[in-house]
Write a protein that holds these residues in place. Structure first.
Motif, mmCIF file in Angstrom:
data_model
loop_
_atom_site.group_PDB
_atom_site.id
_atom_site.type_symbol
_atom_site.label_atom_id
_atom_site.label_comp_id
_atom_site.label_asym_id
_atom_site.label_seq_id
_atom_site.Cartn_x
_atom_site.Cartn_y
_atom_site.Cartn_z
ATOM 1 N N ALA A 12 -26.643 18.101 -9.344
ATOM 2 C CA ALA A 12 -25.421 18.241 -10.142
ATOM 3 C C ALA A 12 -24.899 16.875 -10.584
ATOM 4 N N LEU A 13 -24.896 15.904 -9.672
ATOM 5 C CA LEU A 13 -24.464 14.558 -10.045
ATOM 6 C C LEU A 13 -25.331 14.002 -11.163
ATOM 7 N N LEU A 14 -26.626 14.249 -11.074
ATOM 8 C CA LEU A 14 -27.573 13.741 -12.063
ATOM 9 C C LEU A 14 -27.404 14.441 -13.402
ATOM 10 N N ALA A 15 -27.155 15.748 -13.372
ATOM 11 C CA ALA A 15 -27.117 16.547 -14.593
ATOM 12 C C ALA A 15 -25.856 16.316 -15.424
ATOM 13 N N ALA A 16 -24.773 15.904 -14.802
ATOM 14 C CA ALA A 16 -23.521 15.680 -15.528
ATOM 15 C C ALA A 16 -23.630 14.449 -16.428
ATOM 16 N N ASP A 17 -22.669 14.318 -17.330
ATOM 17 C CA ASP A 17 -22.582 13.114 -18.175
ATOM 18 C C ASP A 17 -21.601 12.098 -17.608
ATOM 19 N N VAL A 18 -20.522 12.605 -17.003
ATOM 20 C CA VAL A 18 -19.451 11.766 -16.476
ATOM 21 C C VAL A 18 -19.039 12.338 -15.121
ATOM 22 N N LEU A 19 -18.760 11.459 -14.159
ATOM 23 C CA LEU A 19 -18.315 11.869 -12.830
ATOM 24 C C LEU A 19 -16.858 11.459 -12.644
ATOM 25 N N LEU A 20 -16.061 12.354 -12.096
ATOM 26 C CA LEU A 20 -14.610 12.164 -12.059
ATOM 27 C C LEU A 20 -14.086 11.867 -10.661
ATOM 28 N N TYR A 31 -21.458 8.960 -6.153
ATOM 29 C CA TYR A 31 -21.469 8.909 -7.617
ATOM 30 C C TYR A 31 -22.344 7.763 -8.134
ATOM 31 N N PHE A 32 -22.206 6.602 -7.510
ATOM 32 C CA PHE A 32 -22.897 5.418 -8.019
ATOM 33 C C PHE A 32 -24.421 5.522 -7.928
ATOM 34 N N THR A 33 -24.933 6.463 -7.128
ATOM 35 C CA THR A 33 -26.389 6.619 -7.034
ATOM 36 C C THR A 33 -26.974 7.394 -8.206
ATOM 37 N N SER A 34 -26.120 7.996 -9.027
ATOM 38 C CA SER A 34 -26.592 8.923 -10.059
ATOM 39 C C SER A 34 -27.005 8.233 -11.352
ATOM 40 N N GLY A 35 -26.495 7.031 -11.584
ATOM 41 C CA GLY A 35 -26.731 6.379 -12.868
ATOM 42 C C GLY A 35 -25.801 6.863 -13.960
ATOM 43 N N ASN A 36 -24.827 7.712 -13.605
ATOM 44 C CA ASN A 36 -23.835 8.194 -14.573
ATOM 45 C C ASN A 36 -22.521 7.429 -14.406
ATOM 46 N N PRO A 37 -21.774 7.267 -15.494
ATOM 47 C CA PRO A 37 -20.503 6.537 -15.406
ATOM 48 C C PRO A 37 -19.421 7.362 -14.714
ATOM 49 N N VAL A 38 -18.453 6.663 -14.159
ATOM 50 C CA VAL A 38 -17.321 7.296 -13.463
ATOM 51 C C VAL A 38 -16.063 7.094 -14.293
ATOM 52 N N VAL A 39 -15.258 8.126 -14.375
ATOM 53 C CA VAL A 39 -13.900 8.000 -14.907
ATOM 54 C C VAL A 39 -12.940 8.283 -13.768
ATOM 55 N N ALA A 40 -12.078 7.327 -13.466
ATOM 56 C CA ALA A 40 -11.113 7.469 -12.371
ATOM 57 C C ALA A 40 -9.711 7.571 -12.950
ATOM 58 N N ALA A 41 -9.065 8.704 -12.745
ATOM 59 C CA ALA A 41 -7.672 8.890 -13.130
ATOM 60 C C ALA A 41 -6.827 8.519 -11.916
ATOM 61 N N THR A 42 -6.340 7.301 -11.910
ATOM 62 C CA THR A 42 -5.670 6.758 -10.730
ATOM 63 C C THR A 42 -4.761 5.615 -11.147
ATOM 64 N N ARG A 43 -3.861 5.233 -10.271
ATOM 65 C CA ARG A 43 -2.995 4.093 -10.545
ATOM 66 C C ARG A 43 -3.816 2.833 -10.774
ATOM 67 N N ALA A 71 -18.197 16.825 -17.527
ATOM 68 C CA ALA A 71 -17.451 15.929 -16.639
ATOM 69 C C ALA A 71 -17.267 16.637 -15.311
ATOM 70 N N LEU A 72 -17.864 16.097 -14.253
ATOM 71 C CA LEU A 72 -17.939 16.762 -12.947
ATOM 72 C C LEU A 72 -17.091 16.046 -11.909
ATOM 73 N N HIS A 73 -16.259 16.819 -11.210
ATOM 74 C CA HIS A 73 -15.563 16.330 -10.021
ATOM 75 C C HIS A 73 -16.180 17.020 -8.820
ATOM 76 N N ALA A 74 -16.684 16.258 -7.855
ATOM 77 C CA ALA A 74 -17.351 16.820 -6.679
ATOM 78 C C ALA A 74 -16.569 16.458 -5.429
ATOM 79 N N GLY A 75 -16.486 17.402 -4.483
ATOM 80 C CA GLY A 75 -15.866 17.085 -3.200
ATOM 81 C C GLY A 75 -14.612 17.879 -2.918
ATOM 82 N N ASN A 76 -13.754 17.299 -2.112
ATOM 83 C CA ASN A 76 -12.584 17.994 -1.606
ATOM 84 C C ASN A 76 -11.602 18.351 -2.715
ATOM 85 N N MET A 77 -11.006 19.523 -2.587
ATOM 86 C CA MET A 77 -9.951 19.975 -3.488
ATOM 87 C C MET A 77 -8.664 20.079 -2.685
#
Length: 425
Positions: free
Chosen positions: A298-306, A325-337, A231-237
């Motif tokens: 990295a986006l392609l290699a992951a199973d889930v994008l966060l 994320y949507f270009t990868s063909g992998n599903p997204v899990v969003a932890a958000t309201r 499960a990969l989170h990419a971008g700003n921290m």
């Protein structure tokens, strides 16, 4: 339909070579307009995001020269490290001073990107004080007032002041472009900008859909095993991302011997703190920002994008990472309201699952579910790719921007009838 070429001035703090965030869209707009025959001149800041340090070789600013299109001038300004509210204000003010002192030439239309809000205010004031008064449009990527309120970056009084400044700036623009319908609702209903002056132009994906056949090789290159769910989170921290939630999910996976690897890839003002919090967790990996080709792998290699957001975040921004994320063909899990813009994007696209924010157990459960249910993961991943093609096309966005800038160029700047509460020279 033929479009008359224009002289377009673009003003924005963030630009290439910054690898993430608003830079991708400001650079993409300038390059896209230049490719369509418009003469584009860009004034931007020093590359500093997301690491909040000036990139090597850019300390004193630069200018690509009048023979280039787009012509890009990087102006020197303060860069706070680490960033703080006072430091960001100083950065915007010093960048705004640079814009005010720069020679803009004779543009047909000006596009000012916010963030940065205070430098945009300086740009509008300069327009209003010039003899020709060129028309200026503001392109809203984030909503400042909501941002400081939702992230807790400033208290109630400070948040109110920022909202009043934002209202004045946007009411002072000749046209406003926003990146989401919910942004338009806020700008019209809460900030008092007339609806006919606000256009919705969606951000686009700057990446082509990835070749899924290269996934196995990409996964091997990162050393990720076939029997673990990545499960990969990419971008700003940053503070908005509240990535302590992901670290807590990784710790839970480790304590229950779950075959899950959480990966945080990128940089930001919270990275050092996150590294310290995650030290010794075997199910957590942290990766520095990668060049574009490796980022895509990295986006392609992951199973889930966060996507992970602080529980108070709702309407302040549309995470730019989703379009990638949507270009990868992998599903997204969003932890958000459940009522956030991010949740609405996931639900509209059909590209992933939404779970409660700041709930490590819910996040881990969703990642495990997609790891087990390959059919559901493939269905969600394909839906995200379809949404890219249907809604997030750069060609479509540039078509809309050309129309918007043509309208902007025809605006009789300074002669509007709704001048109450706007900036004047």
């Amino acid at each position: 339909m033929a479009v008359d070429p224009l002289r377009v001035l673009v003003l924005g703090l963030n630009y290439a070579p910054e690898p993430t965030g608003i830079s991708l869209y400001t650079s993409g707009l300038a390059d896209g307009l230049a490719a369509r025959g418009h003469q584009v001149h860009v004034f931007t800041g020093l590359p500093h995001y997301p690491q909040w340090q000036v990139a090597p070789g850019h300390d004193s600013g630069s200018d690509t020269g009048p023979e280039t299109n787009p012509r890009v001038c990087h102006l020197p300004h303060h860069v706070p490290s680490p960033p703080s509210m006072a430091g960001r204000i100083k950065m915007e003010l010093t960048f705004g001073r640079g814009l005010a002192q720069a020679d803009w030439g004779d543009p047909d239309a000006i596009v000012a990107v916010t963030p940065a809000l205070l430098s945009t205010a300086a740009a509008i004031a300069k327009c209003r004080s010039s003899r020709r008064r060129p028309p200026i449009g503001v392109w809203v990527q984030d909503l400042y007032g909501l941002g400081v309120a939702e992230t807790g970056a400033a208290g109630g009084p400070a948040s109110s002041v920022i909202s009043r400044v934002e209202k004045t700036v946007l009411r002072s623009a000749d046209q406003v472009a926003v990146i989401h319908d919910r942004f338009k609702s806020h700008v019209v209903e809460s900030l008092g900008v007339r609806s006919e002056r606000v256009s919705v132009i969606r951000n686009w994906t700057h990446l082509r859909p990835l070749d899924r056949s290269a996934r196995v090789r990409a996964r091997r290159s990162f050393g990720w095993a076939d029997d673990e769910v990545v499960a990969l989170h990419a971008g700003n921290m940053g503070a908005k991302q509240a990535l302590e939630n992901v670290i807590a999910a990784a710790a839970t996976a480790e304590s229950h011997t779950k075959p899950v690897r959480f990966v945080l890839m990128g940089d930001g003002n919270q990275r050092a703190k996150l590294e310290q919090a995650g030290a010794g967790i075997s199910t957590l990996e942290m990766i520095a920002p990668l060049p574009d080709a490796r980022y895509r792998e990295a986006l392609l290699a992951a199973d889930v994008l966060l996507v992970n957001e602080k529980a108070t975040v709702g309407d302040m921004a549309v995470p730019s990472k989703i379009t990638s994320y949507f270009t990868s063909g992998n599903p997204v899990v969003a932890a958000t309201r459940a009522d956030s813009i991010t949740a609405a994007e996931i639900q509209t696209s059909g590209g992933g699952l939404v779970v409660a924010p700041e709930s490590p157990v819910d996040l881990l459960d969703a990642v495990e579910k997609l790891g087990r249910d390959k059919d559901l993961a493939a269905q969600l991943g394909q839906a995200g790719m379809d949404f890219c093609t249907r809604t997030l096309s750069q060609t479509t966005a540039l078509d809309h921007f050309e129309e918007w800038i043509q309208r902007l160029a025809k605006t009789a700047s300074g002669r509007r009838t709704d001048t109450r509460g706007v900036l004047h020279a």
